[in-house]
Design a protein around this motif. Structure first.
Motif, PDB file in Angstrom:
ATOM      1  N   SER A  21      14.703 -83.752 -23.868  1.00  0.00           N
ATOM      2  CA  SER A  21      14.699 -85.187 -22.824  1.00  0.00           C
ATOM      3  C   SER A  21      13.420 -85.990 -21.991  1.00  0.00           C
ATOM      4  O   SER A  21      13.673 -87.224 -21.337  1.00  0.00           O
ATOM      5  CB  SER A  21      16.260 -85.017 -22.374  1.00  0.00           C
ATOM      6  OG  SER A  21      15.587 -83.890 -20.475  1.00  0.00           O
ATOM      7  N   GLN A  22      12.591 -85.005 -22.405  1.00  0.00           N
ATOM      8  CA  GLN A  22      11.579 -85.902 -21.616  1.00  0.00           C
ATOM      9  C   GLN A  22      11.129 -87.245 -22.156  1.00  0.00           C
ATOM     10  O   GLN A  22      11.089 -87.397 -23.372  1.00  0.00           O
ATOM     11  CB  GLN A  22      10.516 -84.978 -21.873  1.00  0.00           C
ATOM     12  CG  GLN A  22      10.536 -83.761 -21.014  1.00  0.00           C
ATOM     13  CD  GLN A  22       9.049 -82.609 -21.288  1.00  0.00           C
ATOM     14  OE1 GLN A  22       8.399 -82.752 -19.847  1.00  0.00           O
ATOM     15  NE2 GLN A  22       8.829 -82.541 -21.943  1.00  0.00           N
ATOM     16  N   LYS A  23      10.433 -88.060 -21.211  1.00  0.00           N
ATOM     17  CA  LYS A  23       9.959 -89.018 -21.724  1.00  0.00           C
ATOM     18  C   LYS A  23       8.539 -89.086 -22.907  1.00  0.00           C
ATOM     19  O   LYS A  23       8.444 -90.109 -24.019  1.00  0.00           O
ATOM     20  CB  LYS A  23       9.380 -90.184 -20.814  1.00  0.00           C
ATOM     21  CG  LYS A  23       9.326 -91.564 -21.015  1.00  0.00           C
ATOM     22  CD  LYS A  23       8.988 -92.228 -20.052  1.00  0.00           C
ATOM     23  CE  LYS A  23       8.299 -93.875 -20.426  1.00  0.00           C
ATOM     24  NZ  LYS A  23       8.409 -94.958 -18.909  1.00  0.00           N
ATOM     25  N   PHE A  24       7.620 -88.537 -22.781  1.00  0.00           N
ATOM     26  CA  PHE A  24       6.584 -87.734 -23.142  1.00  0.00           C
ATOM     27  C   PHE A  24       6.386 -86.014 -23.245  1.00  0.00           C
ATOM     28  O   PHE A  24       7.146 -85.726 -22.430  1.00  0.00           O
ATOM     29  CB  PHE A  24       5.333 -88.198 -22.555  1.00  0.00           C
ATOM     30  CG  PHE A  24       5.235 -89.409 -22.133  1.00  0.00           C
ATOM     31  CD1 PHE A  24       4.985 -90.488 -24.105  1.00  0.00           C
ATOM     32  CD2 PHE A  24       5.481 -90.398 -21.917  1.00  0.00           C
ATOM     33  CE1 PHE A  24       5.315 -92.500 -23.544  1.00  0.00           C
ATOM     34  CE2 PHE A  24       5.107 -92.015 -21.380  1.00  0.00           C
ATOM     35  CZ  PHE A  24       5.271 -92.890 -22.825  1.00  0.00           C
ATOM     36  N   PHE A  25       5.204 -86.157 -24.154  1.00  0.00           N
ATOM     37  CA  PHE A  25       5.563 -83.887 -24.181  1.00  0.00           C
ATOM     38  C   PHE A  25       5.656 -83.348 -22.938  1.00  0.00           C
ATOM     39  O   PHE A  25       5.726 -82.237 -22.639  1.00  0.00           O
ATOM     40  CB  PHE A  25       4.530 -83.948 -25.391  1.00  0.00           C
ATOM     41  CG  PHE A  25       5.212 -83.896 -26.551  1.00  0.00           C
ATOM     42  CD1 PHE A  25       5.961 -82.730 -27.335  1.00  0.00           C
ATOM     43  CD2 PHE A  25       5.280 -85.553 -27.433  1.00  0.00           C
ATOM     44  CE1 PHE A  25       6.435 -83.636 -28.223  1.00  0.00           C
ATOM     45  CE2 PHE A  25       5.640 -85.340 -28.680  1.00  0.00           C
ATOM     46  CZ  PHE A  25       6.473 -84.517 -29.071  1.00  0.00           C
ATOM     47  N   PHE A  26       4.473 -83.903 -22.036  1.00  0.00           N
ATOM     48  CA  PHE A  26       4.297 -83.541 -21.008  1.00  0.00           C
ATOM     49  C   PHE A  26       4.142 -84.086 -19.332  1.00  0.00           C
ATOM     50  O   PHE A  26       4.016 -84.330 -18.780  1.00  0.00           O
ATOM     51  CB  PHE A  26       2.415 -83.293 -20.809  1.00  0.00           C
ATOM     52  CG  PHE A  26       2.191 -82.830 -21.889  1.00  0.00           C
ATOM     53  CD1 PHE A  26       2.401 -81.110 -21.861  1.00  0.00           C
ATOM     54  CD2 PHE A  26       1.079 -82.781 -23.103  1.00  0.00           C
ATOM     55  CE1 PHE A  26       2.160 -80.594 -22.897  1.00  0.00           C
ATOM     56  CE2 PHE A  26       0.609 -82.485 -23.631  1.00  0.00           C
ATOM     57  CZ  PHE A  26       1.037 -81.019 -23.932  1.00  0.00           C
ATOM     58  N   GLY A  27       5.815 -84.872 -19.439  1.00  0.00           N
ATOM     59  CA  GLY A  27       5.995 -85.301 -18.224  1.00  0.00           C
ATOM     60  C   GLY A  27       6.397 -86.524 -18.469  1.00  0.00           C
ATOM     61  O   GLY A  27       6.520 -87.369 -19.791  1.00  0.00           O
ATOM     62  N   ASP A  28       6.464 -87.258 -17.292  1.00  0.00           N
ATOM     63  CA  ASP A  28       6.200 -89.023 -17.663  1.00  0.00           C
ATOM     64  C   ASP A  28       4.796 -90.509 -17.620  1.00  0.00           C
ATOM     65  O   ASP A  28       5.027 -90.827 -17.851  1.00  0.00           O
ATOM     66  CB  ASP A  28       7.041 -89.488 -15.889  1.00  0.00           C
ATOM     67  CG  ASP A  28       8.250 -88.824 -15.578  1.00  0.00           C
ATOM     68  OD1 ASP A  28       8.959 -89.242 -16.534  1.00  0.00           O
ATOM     69  OD2 ASP A  28       8.375 -88.687 -14.567  1.00  0.00           O
ATOM     70  N   SER A  29       4.125 -88.965 -18.007  1.00  0.00           N
ATOM     71  CA  SER A  29       2.682 -89.721 -17.950  1.00  0.00           C
ATOM     72  C   SER A  29       2.316 -89.396 -19.776  1.00  0.00           C
ATOM     73  O   SER A  29       2.492 -88.561 -20.266  1.00  0.00           O
ATOM     74  CB  SER A  29       1.802 -90.183 -18.170  1.00  0.00           C
ATOM     75  OG  SER A  29       1.940 -90.349 -16.288  1.00  0.00           O
ATOM     76  N   PRO A  30       1.872 -90.176 -20.653  1.00  0.00           N
ATOM     77  CA  PRO A  30       1.696 -90.006 -22.182  1.00  0.00           C
ATOM     78  C   PRO A  30      -0.113 -89.049 -21.856  1.00  0.00           C
ATOM     79  O   PRO A  30      -0.591 -89.263 -20.808  1.00  0.00           O
ATOM     80  CB  PRO A  30       1.309 -91.592 -22.834  1.00  0.00           C
ATOM     81  CG  PRO A  30       0.954 -92.055 -21.918  1.00  0.00           C
ATOM     82  CD  PRO A  30       1.943 -91.649 -20.778  1.00  0.00           C
ATOM     83  N   ALA A  31      -0.504 -88.448 -22.542  1.00  0.00           N
ATOM     84  CA  ALA A  31      -1.339 -87.377 -23.551  1.00  0.00           C
ATOM     85  C   ALA A  31      -1.687 -87.399 -24.514  1.00  0.00           C
ATOM     86  O   ALA A  31      -1.336 -88.604 -25.909  1.00  0.00           O
ATOM     87  CB  ALA A  31      -1.394 -86.296 -23.003  1.00  0.00           C
TER      88      ALA A  31
END
Length: 321
Positions: free
Chosen positions: A187-197
Motif C-alpha cells: 500500500s506504499q506510494k513508492f517502493f521505499f516509502g513516500d519518496s521515489p528512488a
C-alpha cells in the motif's frame, strides 16, 4: 551559466511522455531528481547526436547513450534519487532491477515486437505513423529485426529449439514478477516509502507502456490490470510528474523552460536530417525502380563518334485486362 544537459528521447504516445521504456526510465529519473534537462522528443534516432535513443548530450563527457550510464552521470552531477536509501534498500534496488531485466523485459519485447498481432496492429502502426517520411518505410522493420536479435541473445539457443514452450515459461515468469512487485509495493506510494528512488523509475518505465498501450493481444497486460496497486502506482506517477498526457501540455498551458527541465520540440539537426531524408528517399525510389524494371540501364554500341552515353530508359507498364 553552464548550458543545460540535453536529453534526446522518443516522442510520447499512449498517454505517456515517451513510448520507449529506456527513454521513459531516464525521463522519470530526471523528474524525480529535478535534473535540469533540455528535452528533445524526437521521432527518429537520426535526430539524436549519437544515432541512438535515449542520448544525453553533456558538456564534459560528450554524448551518453546507455540508460544506466545516463543515470550514473546524473548521480555524479548530484541528482541522486537514492541518496537517502540504506545499504539494505540499495541491495534490494539492485536485486529488483536485475529481476526486471531478466524476467520482465524479454516478455515486454516479445509482447510489443514479436507477437505478430501486436506488432502489426499496434507497434509498427504507431512507429510508421510517427516516424517522418521516408524513414517510416524501413526504420520500423529495422527496429523489429534488432529486437528479435536482442531476444535471441537473452534467451540463447533454446529460443530456436522450442519457441512455444519457452514463450509459455517466460510469460509465466513475467506474471510471477508482476505479482512479486505488487506484493513488495503493498500500500506504499513508492517502493521505499513516500519518496521515489531509481527503482521506481525502472519499474514505472517497464509497467506504464504495458498498462497504457491498446494491445490487441494483451495476455500479460490483463494480469497487470488485475494488480490494482501497480495500476494506481503508474497512474500516480503520471499525474504527479507528467501531468499532461503524452508529456505534452495543452495549448493554453505555458511550457517549462530553463533550469527547471525545459522541453524543446525544435530539431537541433534540422538541415542535416532533411538532407539525409532526401538522399534516403531518392536511393529508395531508384532502388525500387531498378529492381522492378521500371528503369533500366542500356549501353549503346560504339559508333564512329565513339561510345554512346549511358541512357536511362523508362518503360511503361500496361495493365492486363
Amino acid at each position: 551559466m553552464a548550458a543545460p544537459m540535453e536529453l534526446f528521447c522518443w516522442a510520447g504516445g499512449w498517454g505517456l511522455p515517451s513510448v520507449d521504456p529506456d527513454c521513459l526510465a531516464v525521463l522519470t529519473y530526471a523528474r524525480f531528481t529535478g535534473a535540469p534537462l533540455k528535452v528533445h522528443r524526437v521521432t527518429s534516432p537520426w535526430r539524436s547526436p549519437s544515432g541512438r535513443l535515449p542520448a544525453l548530450k553533456t558538456r564534459d563527457e560528450g554524448t551518453i547513450s546507455k540508460t544506466q550510464q545516463i543515470i550514473t552521470h546524473l548521480r555524479k552531477q548530484k541528482y541522486n534519487a537514492d541518496y537517502d536509501l540504506s545499504a539494505t534498500q540499495g541491495a534490494d534496488t539492485l536485486a529488483f532491477v536485475s529481476l526486471l531485466e531478466e524476467k520482465l523485459l524479454p516478455v515486454l519485447i516479445h509482447t510489443f515486437w514479436v507477437d505478430a498481432k501486436n506488432y502489426v496492429e499496434h507497434t509498427r502502426k504507431w512507429y510508421a505513423e510517427t516516424i517522418p517520411f521516408p524513414l517510416n518505410f524501413f526504420l520500423p522493420n529495422c527496429m523489429h529485426k534488432q529486437h528479435l536479435e536482442r531476444l535471441q541473445l537473452m534467451w540463447g539457443d533454446s529460443y530456436m529449439e522450442d519457441e512455444e514452450k519457452l514463450e509459455k515459461e517466460l510469460y509465466r515468469d513475467a506474471r510471477e514478477c508482476l505479482t512479486l512487485l505488487s506484493q513488495r509495493l503493498g500500500s506504499q506510494k513508492f517502493f521505499f516509502g513516500d519518496s521515489p528512488a531509481s527503482l521506481d523509475a525502472f519499474v514505472f518505465s517497464r509497467l506504464a507502456p504495458l498498462l497504457k498501450a491498446k494491445l490487441p493481444n494483451g495476455k500479460l497486460q490483463q494480469h497487470l490490470k488485475s494488480l490494482q496497486n501497480l495500476c494506481n502506482y503508474c497512474t500516480s506517477i503520471l499525474s504527479l510528474y507528467f501531468p499532461w498526457d503524452g508529456g505534452e501540455p495543452p495549448a493554453s498551458a505555458p511550457r517549462a523552460t530553463g533550469a527547471d527541465g525545459s522541453e524543446a520540440e525544435e530539431d537541433p539537426h534540422k538541415w542535416r536530417n532533411q538532407f539525409l531524408s532526401v538522399l534516403v528517399g531518392l536511393a529508395a525510389m531508384l532502388g525500387y525502380a531498378f529492381l522492378s524494371g521500371i528503369v533500366s540501364i542500356q549501353r549503346g554500341s560504339a559508333g564512329p563518334a565513339g561510345r554512346q552515353p549511358v541512357a536511362l530508359e523508362e518503360e511503361e507498364e500496361e495493365e492486363e485486362e
